[in-house]
Design a protein around this motif. Structure first.
Motif, PDB file in Angstrom:
ATOM      1  N   HIS A  58      -9.635   3.232   3.144  1.00 22.51           N
ATOM      2  CA  HIS A  58      -8.445   2.427   3.485  1.00 22.51           C
ATOM      3  C   HIS A  58      -7.175   3.225   3.232  1.00 22.51           C
ATOM      4  N   ASP A  69      -5.838   6.770  -3.886  1.00 24.41           N
ATOM      5  CA  ASP A  69      -6.747   5.628  -3.731  1.00 24.41           C
ATOM      6  C   ASP A  69      -6.814   5.229  -2.256  1.00 24.41           C
ATOM      7  N   GLY A  70      -7.947   5.435  -1.652  1.00 27.74           N
ATOM      8  CA  GLY A  70      -8.153   5.043  -0.261  1.00 27.74           C
ATOM      9  C   GLY A  70      -7.866   6.154   0.718  1.00 27.74           C
ATOM     10  N   GLU A 103      -7.569  -3.467   2.113  1.00 32.44           N
ATOM     11  CA  GLU A 103      -8.652  -3.350   1.134  1.00 32.44           C
ATOM     12  C   GLU A 103      -8.227  -3.876  -0.221  1.00 32.44           C
ATOM     13  N   GLU A 104      -6.974  -3.608  -0.575  1.00 34.92           N
ATOM     14  CA  GLU A 104      -6.532  -3.921  -1.933  1.00 34.92           C
ATOM     15  C   GLU A 104      -6.323  -5.416  -2.160  1.00 34.92           C
ATOM     16  N   HIS A 169     -14.108   8.726  -2.376  1.00 31.27           N
ATOM     17  CA  HIS A 169     -13.036   8.026  -3.085  1.00 31.27           C
ATOM     18  C   HIS A 169     -12.819   8.679  -4.444  1.00 31.27           C
ATOM     19  N   GLN A 172     -11.340   6.622 -10.293  1.00 33.01           N
ATOM     20  CA  GLN A 172     -10.441   5.601 -10.847  1.00 33.01           C
ATOM     21  C   GLN A 172     -10.772   5.208 -12.285  1.00 33.01           C
ATOM     22  N   HIS A 338     -15.169  -1.437  -3.324  1.00 30.13           N
ATOM     23  CA  HIS A 338     -14.812  -0.583  -2.192  1.00 30.13           C
ATOM     24  C   HIS A 338     -15.326  -1.211  -0.904  1.00 30.13           C
TER      25      HIS A 338
END
Ligand code: GLV
Ligand code: MN
Ligand code: MN
Length: 387
Positions: A58, A69-70, A103-104, A169, A172, A338
């Motif tokens: 994403h 992120d993404g 996505e978030e 990815h 995190q 995800h």
């Protein structure tokens, strides 16, 4: 500075998509966006008679999030496709890059929205049910973006037509850095449930109303929030997590007793039963506290996703690709959700992680060593070739 704020359907999201689309079109790839905003990049050599291998992630972010992120998985996917095309690999005709929208859940409180539409978990009803902070529905937001009207058959994947999905990815979290490994191969992805709680009190003058006559929505909410933390901490395995990350107080004025508080609670675990159990316990305790304090409460589920174990063959394939490349790696779980976890129940799917410096993500400090970023992208390509 303040990191990256790129909410789906907003101006920055549009700019990022335009940038990526231009880079793709420059290489002669075609770009298609569906009515939810999921974007697909296909090479000119695309062969419709062969099953697809989809790679991607994403480009939207949380508020003041990080730079990787993404979007790291998206640009690496595009780079893999570009490399396959440049080297005239036979594989190129099967590969497609995907950018999933929202996505978030930064807009609508529902994570993996675009992929849930692609997987058929969401349909027509979600377009009106999901509401942004400004009160606009997802349908209204999509109309404003000028996307074509929703048609299920145009959005939902035909899984018989897709051979595999891969998502690269950042981790995190701190595991890979602490273990000194360059690559994580995801085994299980946690499930999560997000609920929205509304506490209704009585707004009044903060000076003229004695403490014994108050029905303060915020102090009720504070007790409920502490209880959610207590319940999560009581998990004997130490796996279950509960987070209240969003709180809105009305009228949010220092000299007015808060009349209304709306907050989210999200619960995550590897076991669906434990998520359900914790949510039930949290709901019961909120109702009890609210009753004791003379406030009203309402709870609604915003989004759910089930825990999922990745396909064993894909885990072994990535494992083999990493071993052949001589990259240090380990198999691990993902506490973050995800897009791939809603796709994975339908087709063989694999997920690759690279380390996050200091284990930090969803904050401006989010970063990864450039060598690890390159190793991850190379492994994505190697795995595509090994499928
Ligand atoms: C997605 O970023 C999540 O909240 O796990
Ligand atoms: Mn992500
Ligand atoms: Mn994220």
């Amino acid at each position: 500075g303040n990191g990256v704020t790129r909410f789906s359907y907003g101006e920055n999201d549009e700019k990022a998509r335009e940038f990526i689309a231009k880079a793709a079109e420059f290489k002669g790839f075609s770009v298609r966006t569906d009515s939810i905003g999921n974007m697909y990049i296909s090479p000119a050599e695309s062969d419709k008679t062969r099953k697809r291998i989809r790679i991607g992630s994403h480009v939207d972010t949380v508020r003041n999030g990080g730079w990787l992120d993404g979007i790291y998985g998206v640009v690496s996917g595009l780079e893999a496709l570009r490399t396959l095309a440049e080297y005239k690999s036979d594989r190129v005709s099967e590969v497609e890059v995907v950018i999933f929208a929202e996505e978030e859940g930064s807009n609508f409180g529902s994570t993996m929205t675009g992929s849930k539409f692609a997987a058929g978990i969401y349909g027509e009803e979600a377009l009106d049910r999901l509401k942004g902070d400004d009160g606009n529905s997802l349908r209204e937001m999509l109309m404003k973006c000028g996307y074509p009207p929703y048609r299920k058959e145009k959005v939902m994947w035909d899984f018989s037509d897709v051979k595999a999905m891969l998502e690269l990815h950042i981790e995190q979290g701190p595991v890979l850095e602490r273990e000194g490994k360059s690559i994580g191969i995801v085994d299980s992805i946690f499930g999560m449930t997000t609920v929205e709680v509304t506490i209704g009190g009585v707004g009044n003058h903060a000076g003229a109303t004695p403490m014994r006559y108050r029905q303060d929505a915020l102090t009720t909410a504070a007790l409920c929030i502490s209880e959610a933390e207590r319940i999560a901490k009581a998990d004997p395995e130490g796996i279950l997590v509960a987070t209240v990350g969003k709180v809105a107080v009305s009228p949010n004025c220092s000299n007015v007793i808060p009349e209304k508080v709306v907050f989210t609670v999200e619960v995550r675990d590897k076991q669906e039963g434990k998520i359900k159990g914790a949510i039930k316990e949290i709901e019961e305790v909120i109702a009890k506290i609210s009753e004791q304090r003379g406030t009203a409460c309402g709870i609604q589920v915003l989004a759910e996703s089930k825990p999922f174990r990745m396909d064993e063959r894909m885990i072994q394939l990535i494992n083999k690709s990493a071993a052949e490349a001589g990259i240090s790696h380990q198999i691990m779980d993902s506490g973050a959700v995800h897009d791939i976890c809603v796709i994975a129940p339908h087709i063989p799917s694999g997920m690759i992680f690279v380390p996050s410096i200091g284990g930090r993500s969803h904050v401006p400090f989010e970063d990864t060593d450039p060598d690890d970023l390159v190793r991850g992208a190379q492994l994505l390509l190697d795995t595509v070739l090994n499928i």
